[in-house]
Design a protein around this motif. Sequence first.
Motif, PDB file in Angstrom:
ATOM      1  N   LEU A 215     -31.682  -1.935   0.779  1.00 29.25           N
ATOM      2  CA  LEU A 215     -30.978  -1.984   2.064  1.00 29.25           C
ATOM      3  C   LEU A 215     -29.715  -1.115   2.094  1.00 29.25           C
ATOM      4  CD1 LEU A 215     -31.360  -5.748   3.038  1.00 29.25           C
ATOM      5  CD2 LEU A 215     -32.774  -3.794   3.687  1.00 29.25           C
ATOM      6  N   GLU A 216     -29.546  -0.246   1.115  1.00 31.08           N
ATOM      7  CA  GLU A 216     -28.405   0.675   1.146  1.00 31.08           C
ATOM      8  C   GLU A 216     -28.481   1.512   2.424  1.00 31.08           C
ATOM      9  OE1 GLU A 216     -25.126   1.367   0.109  1.00 31.08           O
ATOM     10  OE2 GLU A 216     -25.897   1.624  -1.950  1.00 31.08           O
ATOM     11  N   GLY A 217     -27.374   1.511   3.192  1.00 33.73           N
ATOM     12  CA  GLY A 217     -27.326   2.275   4.428  1.00 33.73           C
ATOM     13  C   GLY A 217     -27.783   1.511   5.651  1.00 33.73           C
ATOM     14  N   TYR A 218     -28.371   0.315   5.451  1.00 33.69           N
ATOM     15  CA  TYR A 218     -28.926  -0.454   6.564  1.00 33.69           C
ATOM     16  C   TYR A 218     -28.052  -1.640   6.967  1.00 33.69           C
ATOM     17  CZ  TYR A 218     -33.207   2.262   6.174  1.00 33.69           C
ATOM     18  OH  TYR A 218     -34.120   3.303   6.157  1.00 33.69           O
ATOM     19  N   LEU A 219     -26.939  -1.830   6.296  1.00 31.75           N
ATOM     20  CA  LEU A 219     -26.013  -2.919   6.630  1.00 31.75           C
ATOM     21  C   LEU A 219     -24.852  -2.298   7.405  1.00 31.75           C
ATOM     22  CD1 LEU A 219     -26.109  -4.849   3.233  1.00 31.75           C
ATOM     23  CD2 LEU A 219     -27.619  -5.046   5.230  1.00 31.75           C
ATOM     24  N   TYR A 220     -24.894  -2.426   8.703  1.00 31.47           N
ATOM     25  CA  TYR A 220     -24.003  -1.646   9.563  1.00 31.47           C
ATOM     26  C   TYR A 220     -22.532  -2.016   9.379  1.00 31.47           C
ATOM     27  CZ  TYR A 220     -22.343   1.027  13.479  1.00 31.47           C
ATOM     28  OH  TYR A 220     -21.658   1.945  14.235  1.00 31.47           O
ATOM     29  N   PRO A 221     -21.652  -1.011   9.365  1.00 33.76           N
ATOM     30  CA  PRO A 221     -20.210  -1.272   9.230  1.00 33.76           C
ATOM     31  C   PRO A 221     -19.651  -1.979  10.468  1.00 33.76           C
ATOM     32  CG  PRO A 221     -20.626   1.071   9.576  1.00 33.76           C
ATOM     33  CD  PRO A 221     -21.956   0.427   9.347  1.00 33.76           C
ATOM     34  N   ALA A 222     -19.226  -3.202  10.269  1.00 40.81           N
ATOM     35  CA  ALA A 222     -18.667  -4.025  11.348  1.00 40.81           C
ATOM     36  C   ALA A 222     -18.009  -5.244  10.712  1.00 40.81           C
ATOM     37  CB  ALA A 222     -19.762  -4.443  12.333  1.00 40.81           C
ATOM     38  N   THR A 223     -17.435  -6.100  11.541  1.00 42.77           N
ATOM     39  CA  THR A 223     -16.818  -7.338  11.069  1.00 42.77           C
ATOM     40  C   THR A 223     -17.743  -8.501  11.391  1.00 42.77           C
ATOM     41  OG1 THR A 223     -14.594  -6.455  11.413  1.00 42.77           O
ATOM     42  CG2 THR A 223     -14.806  -8.838  11.244  1.00 42.77           C
ATOM     43  N   TYR A 224     -18.028  -9.299  10.373  1.00 40.33           N
ATOM     44  CA  TYR A 224     -18.986 -10.389  10.533  1.00 40.33           C
ATOM     45  C   TYR A 224     -18.308 -11.735  10.252  1.00 40.33           C
ATOM     46  CZ  TYR A 224     -22.266  -6.513  10.324  1.00 40.33           C
ATOM     47  OH  TYR A 224     -22.932  -5.319  10.562  1.00 40.33           O
ATOM     48  N   ASP A 225     -18.598 -12.714  11.104  1.00 34.57           N
ATOM     49  CA  ASP A 225     -18.045 -14.054  10.911  1.00 34.57           C
ATOM     50  C   ASP A 225     -18.795 -14.768   9.797  1.00 34.57           C
ATOM     51  OD1 ASP A 225     -16.187 -13.924  13.063  1.00 34.57           O
ATOM     52  OD2 ASP A 225     -17.850 -14.222  14.461  1.00 34.57           O
ATOM     53  N   TYR A 226     -18.028 -15.445   8.974  1.00 32.34           N
ATOM     54  CA  TYR A 226     -18.647 -16.261   7.921  1.00 32.34           C
ATOM     55  C   TYR A 226     -18.143 -17.686   8.054  1.00 32.34           C
ATOM     56  CZ  TYR A 226     -19.770 -18.441   3.511  1.00 32.34           C
ATOM     57  OH  TYR A 226     -20.244 -19.316   2.573  1.00 32.34           O
ATOM     58  N   LEU A 227     -19.066 -18.631   8.150  1.00 27.08           N
ATOM     59  CA  LEU A 227     -18.728 -20.044   8.208  1.00 27.08           C
ATOM     60  C   LEU A 227     -19.165 -20.718   6.921  1.00 27.08           C
ATOM     61  CD1 LEU A 227     -19.867 -20.929  11.841  1.00 27.08           C
ATOM     62  CD2 LEU A 227     -17.532 -20.648  11.031  1.00 27.08           C
ATOM     63  N   ASN A 228     -18.333 -21.609   6.428  1.00 28.12           N
ATOM     64  CA  ASN A 228     -18.701 -22.351   5.223  1.00 28.12           C
ATOM     65  C   ASN A 228     -20.043 -23.046   5.437  1.00 28.12           C
ATOM     66  OD1 ASN A 228     -16.348 -21.642   3.877  1.00 28.12           O
ATOM     67  ND2 ASN A 228     -15.234 -23.429   4.627  1.00 28.12           N
ATOM     68  N   GLY A 229     -20.915 -22.855   4.484  1.00 27.39           N
ATOM     69  CA  GLY A 229     -22.234 -23.455   4.598  1.00 27.39           C
ATOM     70  C   GLY A 229     -23.297 -22.484   5.068  1.00 27.39           C
ATOM     71  N   SER A 230     -22.875 -21.300   5.563  1.00 22.74           N
ATOM     72  CA  SER A 230     -23.853 -20.295   5.968  1.00 22.74           C
ATOM     73  C   SER A 230     -24.627 -19.816   4.748  1.00 22.74           C
ATOM     74  CB  SER A 230     -23.156 -19.104   6.633  1.00 22.74           C
ATOM     75  OG  SER A 230     -22.501 -19.490   7.815  1.00 22.74           O
ATOM     76  N   GLY A 231     -25.915 -19.593   4.923  1.00 17.15           N
ATOM     77  CA  GLY A 231     -26.736 -19.117   3.824  1.00 17.15           C
ATOM     78  C   GLY A 231     -26.591 -17.618   3.633  1.00 17.15           C
ATOM     79  N   LEU A 232     -26.885 -17.134   2.441  1.00 15.36           N
ATOM     80  CA  LEU A 232     -26.796 -15.707   2.152  1.00 15.36           C
ATOM     81  C   LEU A 232     -27.784 -14.913   3.003  1.00 15.36           C
ATOM     82  CD1 LEU A 232     -25.417 -13.528   0.545  1.00 15.36           C
ATOM     83  CD2 LEU A 232     -26.953 -13.996  -1.371  1.00 15.36           C
ATOM     84  N   ASP A 233     -28.967 -15.469   3.225  1.00 16.60           N
ATOM     85  CA  ASP A 233     -29.939 -14.807   4.100  1.00 16.60           C
ATOM     86  C   ASP A 233     -29.336 -14.570   5.480  1.00 16.60           C
ATOM     87  OD1 ASP A 233     -31.428 -15.644   1.885  1.00 16.60           O
ATOM     88  OD2 ASP A 233     -33.250 -15.853   3.066  1.00 16.60           O
ATOM     89  N   GLU A 234     -28.634 -15.583   5.984  1.00 16.95           N
ATOM     90  CA  GLU A 234     -28.030 -15.497   7.315  1.00 16.95           C
ATOM     91  C   GLU A 234     -26.955 -14.416   7.362  1.00 16.95           C
ATOM     92  OE1 GLU A 234     -25.519 -18.364  10.402  1.00 16.95           O
ATOM     93  OE2 GLU A 234     -26.445 -19.210   8.609  1.00 16.95           O
TER      94      GLU A 234
END
Length: 390
Positions: A215-234
């Motif tokens: 997935l190198e290059g496919y994870l777009y540069p942006a800011t993502y919210d992370y909530l405790n308990g969120s899974g890594l897949d999510e």
Amino acid sequence: MSQNDQQEPQGQQKLIRPTLEKEAVDKMKIRRKERSLVRKIVFAIVTIGILLGLIVGFAGYKYITDALQPLEPESTEVIEVEIPIGTSTKGITQLLEEGNVIKNATIFNYYIKTQNVSDFQAGFYELSPSMSLDDIIASLQAGGSPVPQSSDHKIIVREGNTIEEIAAEVEEKSDFTAEEFLAKVNDPDFLANATARYPDILTEVSQRTDTRYRLEGYLYPATYDYLNGSGLDEVIMQMLQKTDDVIRPYAEQIASSGYTLHEILTIASLVEKEGVTPEDRANIAGVFFNRLEIDMPIQSDISILYALNEHKELVTFKDLEIDSPYNLYKNTGMGPGPFNSPSEGSIQATLSPADTEYLYFVADTETGIVYFSETYEEHLQLQNQYVDSE
């Protein structure tokens, strides 16, 4: 009874009466002094009581008045406070005091009652110690964000980040380690699920076996919210969703470019690191495509750094010899895949490269200005003038 016997009692009476009168007078004087002393003591006690009452009252008034003022009127700090669902008014004021937003939870709680306000909403609030109590009340009534707003709860993928740099950010901002993240982006089962959800962007890369990270290059540069308990897949799916959103408007342009999305992202990742302005990026993309057309190595230092898998200020001649498919000095073509996560600007430049005959470019190490040339001789002159002379 003799006359003398009768006179003695009268004499004694004369002597006793003045004595009794004197004792009575003395007692009256004593009582007057006692009453006067009591009055003075009572007056003193009352006066002291009044003074103490005034002092205590003033101190209490000052304390309450002070507690109703902003904690730090000149502060520019923004503090994020989470108000969980079901939190009582008393609980909210306590959270605000613990979060260093207000001075006194008890006073604020009473103030809220006197103002007869309610309907506070749960959520994440960005508040400041400089806010008045009325402003804080208004914010709590308006409602907070359902997700954290501060950078402490956000995963930031910056333009040009490699997947290993993204993994480090994930480790810092979440409950997952960098190793877990890197294992997940290469996990066949996860990749299959992701491809099923985003076939337009992942079908090609899911079939490749020569990339360091799928997935190198496919994870777009942006800011993502992370909530405790969120899974890594999510977490990763959020990034893929953003890439899908950004790429979708360019689908027809990519299809008519003669290159695949994977190839466009690969060139864009080089353009991202080599250029800054839109004009420079379009020219740099043009240089890379011109080289590809004549089967000339792209020769980007970005490829060497990725092949070395390290950060260096200066690439040496020895570094150029590294045996790696990502070494675009030794190998023609564009390599196995992207070298980082390119921005939309770099993707646009790659899809609309400048139509020139340029084959070379060099950047002034002081000004950052990029100079382009068509021949190697011109390139050497520019390099000697703007790089070697420094």
